[in-house]
Write an enzyme that holds these catalytic residues in place. Sequence first.
Site, short mmCIF file in Angstrom:
data_model
loop_
_atom_site.label_atom_id
_atom_site.label_comp_id
_atom_site.label_asym_id
_atom_site.label_seq_id
_atom_site.Cartn_x
_atom_site.Cartn_y
_atom_site.Cartn_z
N ASP A 174 0.82 -1.21 0.00
CA ASP A 174 0.00 0.00 0.00
C ASP A 174 0.86 1.26 0.00
O ASP A 174 0.65 2.16 0.81
CB ASP A 174 -0.96 -0.01 1.21
CG ASP A 174 -1.80 -1.28 1.25
OD1 ASP A 174 -1.25 -2.37 1.48
OD2 ASP A 174 -3.01 -1.18 1.02
N ASP A 203 -1.75 -2.47 -4.04
CA ASP A 203 -2.06 -1.04 -3.97
C ASP A 203 -0.81 -0.22 -4.27
O ASP A 203 -0.04 0.12 -3.38
CB ASP A 203 -2.69 -0.64 -2.62
CG ASP A 203 -4.13 -1.11 -2.51
OD1 ASP A 203 -4.66 -1.69 -3.49
OD2 ASP A 203 -4.73 -0.90 -1.44
N TYR A 206 -2.45 4.46 -6.24
CA TYR A 206 -3.63 5.18 -5.73
C TYR A 206 -4.14 6.23 -6.73
O TYR A 206 -4.70 7.24 -6.34
CB TYR A 206 -3.37 5.80 -4.35
CG TYR A 206 -3.28 4.74 -3.27
CD1 TYR A 206 -2.14 3.96 -3.14
CD2 TYR A 206 -4.35 4.49 -2.42
CE1 TYR A 206 -2.06 2.96 -2.19
CE2 TYR A 206 -4.28 3.49 -1.46
CZ TYR A 206 -3.13 2.73 -1.35
OH TYR A 206 -3.06 1.73 -0.41
N ASN A 240 -6.94 -3.65 -4.38
CA ASN A 240 -8.18 -3.03 -4.88
C ASN A 240 -7.91 -1.76 -5.68
O ASN A 240 -8.67 -1.41 -6.58
CB ASN A 240 -9.15 -2.74 -3.72
CG ASN A 240 -8.50 -1.96 -2.61
OD1 ASN A 240 -7.46 -2.36 -2.09
ND2 ASN A 240 -9.10 -0.84 -2.23
N HIS A 325 -3.67 -9.57 -1.03
CA HIS A 325 -3.87 -8.17 -0.62
C HIS A 325 -4.73 -8.02 0.64
O HIS A 325 -4.33 -7.39 1.61
CB HIS A 325 -4.47 -7.35 -1.77
CG HIS A 325 -4.55 -5.90 -1.44
ND1 HIS A 325 -3.43 -5.13 -1.18
CD2 HIS A 325 -5.62 -5.06 -1.28
CE1 HIS A 325 -3.80 -3.89 -0.89
NE2 HIS A 325 -5.12 -3.82 -0.94
N HIS A 335 -11.56 -2.32 6.87
CA HIS A 335 -11.65 -3.50 6.01
C HIS A 335 -11.93 -4.76 6.84
O HIS A 335 -11.49 -5.85 6.50
CB HIS A 335 -10.37 -3.68 5.20
CG HIS A 335 -10.00 -2.48 4.38
ND1 HIS A 335 -10.85 -1.95 3.46
CD2 HIS A 335 -8.89 -1.70 4.38
CE1 HIS A 335 -10.27 -0.89 2.89
NE2 HIS A 335 -9.09 -0.72 3.44
N HIS A 362 -3.49 -3.90 2.43
CA HIS A 362 -4.86 -3.39 2.48
C HIS A 362 -5.15 -2.55 3.72
O HIS A 362 -5.62 -1.43 3.61
CB HIS A 362 -5.85 -4.55 2.36
CG HIS A 362 -7.21 -4.16 1.90
ND1 HIS A 362 -7.43 -3.17 0.95
CD2 HIS A 362 -8.45 -4.63 2.25
CE1 HIS A 362 -8.74 -3.05 0.74
NE2 HIS A 362 -9.37 -3.92 1.51
N VAL A 363 -4.93 -3.11 4.91
CA VAL A 363 -5.12 -2.34 6.14
C VAL A 363 -3.84 -1.55 6.40
O VAL A 363 -2.75 -2.15 6.46
CB VAL A 363 -5.43 -3.29 7.32
CG1 VAL A 363 -5.58 -2.51 8.62
CG2 VAL A 363 -6.70 -4.09 7.02
N HIS A 364 -3.96 -0.24 6.54
CA HIS A 364 -2.78 0.62 6.59
C HIS A 364 -2.18 0.64 7.99
O HIS A 364 -2.20 1.65 8.70
CB HIS A 364 -3.12 2.02 6.10
CG HIS A 364 -3.67 2.01 4.72
ND1 HIS A 364 -4.45 3.02 4.20
CD2 HIS A 364 -3.56 1.08 3.72
CE1 HIS A 364 -4.79 2.71 2.95
NE2 HIS A 364 -4.27 1.53 2.65
FE FE2 Z 1 -6.20 -2.04 -0.46
#
Ligand code: FE2
Length: 442
Positions: A174, A203, A206, A240, A325, A335, A362-364
């Site tokens: 990400d 990711d 962005y 995503n 991801h 998420h 995915h989870v930051h």
């Molecule tokens: Fe993501």
Amino acid sequence: MMMKMKSSVRGSAAASAAMCCLVLLITTADFCNGGVTSRFVRKPEESQDMPLDADVLRVPPGYNAPQQVHITQGDHEGKGMIVSWVTQDEPGSSKLIYWTENGKKQAAYGLITTYDYYTYKSGYIHHCNLKNLEHDTKYYYEVGTGGNNTRQFWFKTPPKVGPDVPFTFGLIGDLGQTFDSNATLTHYENNPIGGQTVLFLGDLSYADNHPNHDNVKWDTFGRFIERSAAYQPWIWTTGNHEIDYAPEIGETKPFKPFTHRYHTPYKASISTAPHWYSVKIGSAYIIVLSSYSAYGKYTPQTEWLEKELPKVNRSETPWLIVLVHSPWYNSYNYHYMEGETMRVMYEPLLVQHRVDLVFAGHVHAYERSERISNVAYRVVSGDCKPAKDDDAPVYITIGDGGNIEGLANNMTEPQPEYSAYREASFGHATLSIKNRTHAYYT
Ligand SMILES: [Fe+2]
């Protein structure tokens, strides 16, 4: 943290004895160290994208100079490398020249692709697959040949695959292209552990956070990571933010920018799509899965994974690592449970085949699980709690590269028992595999 490989592969009686001691130590450590929530934050302020004129996003000087140069492993064994670059003004030459320190220069030719996205028109995207390289060898390469603006880079091929081959991976997820993304990449580059290949958890640019998925952001991202990705392979997982599905502006083909710009060696592992595939590197077998491609029963990804896992020879590659991801175990309020349906489908397979590590993004934020599984559930028994399981992988979420969406700093409380460590702060990780039994993860 020291990671112990699954005990399915054992070299000798001495190794077995050592392993037993380790099992005991790690079991104790699990209980002692379980359930820590760190409050450290590298930088609490919101992240902003770097401006177009930032030095790290600079367009290389000269007419049609190759830009956004990046490489990824080009085959299953590590004797191939896919080199990709973009020429902005005209197609130019797709010729690539490469050579070793004392070897003679060789030429290879790439293919050129372009795409449109709403009102955006891409530059000329070149992909050149170098084959039959020597293992563990430094190669120099030059792109933009034929023009006045050739650029030279180098990479080192991975060593021949074997059970005790040491290898160090970088782990980044990400990333995006904010000032924090730049700090993360700089930290990785300066990390004295010395990552040889990046396992990227999805990711990338962005771009889709900007009006009409402003694809210029795909270009700036390519220029941003070039300083690392032109010199060492980045292994790509799709997230995503790679879907770029936007029917409101007539863009209905998922993954269009990503698949044009970032190639993966999926055909080498008999996959039928670039989003799920495998590569062998050092003593590790890396399986990349796609959270945003179908994974139900009878789908191409599932049929591939069912055939793929039994192929892994743990005497050759004792470390079995999965990249995906969307995390299957995630105790943040972001998420939450998005990875649950894929976990239900694939977790039993991973436990059966004794996968060591599952990395997700995915989870930051950062989270590491205990070695647990949740595969006992049957509708009639109702048994659906994560339980300690020595056959199960450790799950690590490392989606904290530093993108424009900011940190995931809101956690479910109390911390679930299966969650060993959580920290909502930007960063990266490294995994140094030492031999068939030991690796150092930090
Ligand atoms: Fe993501």
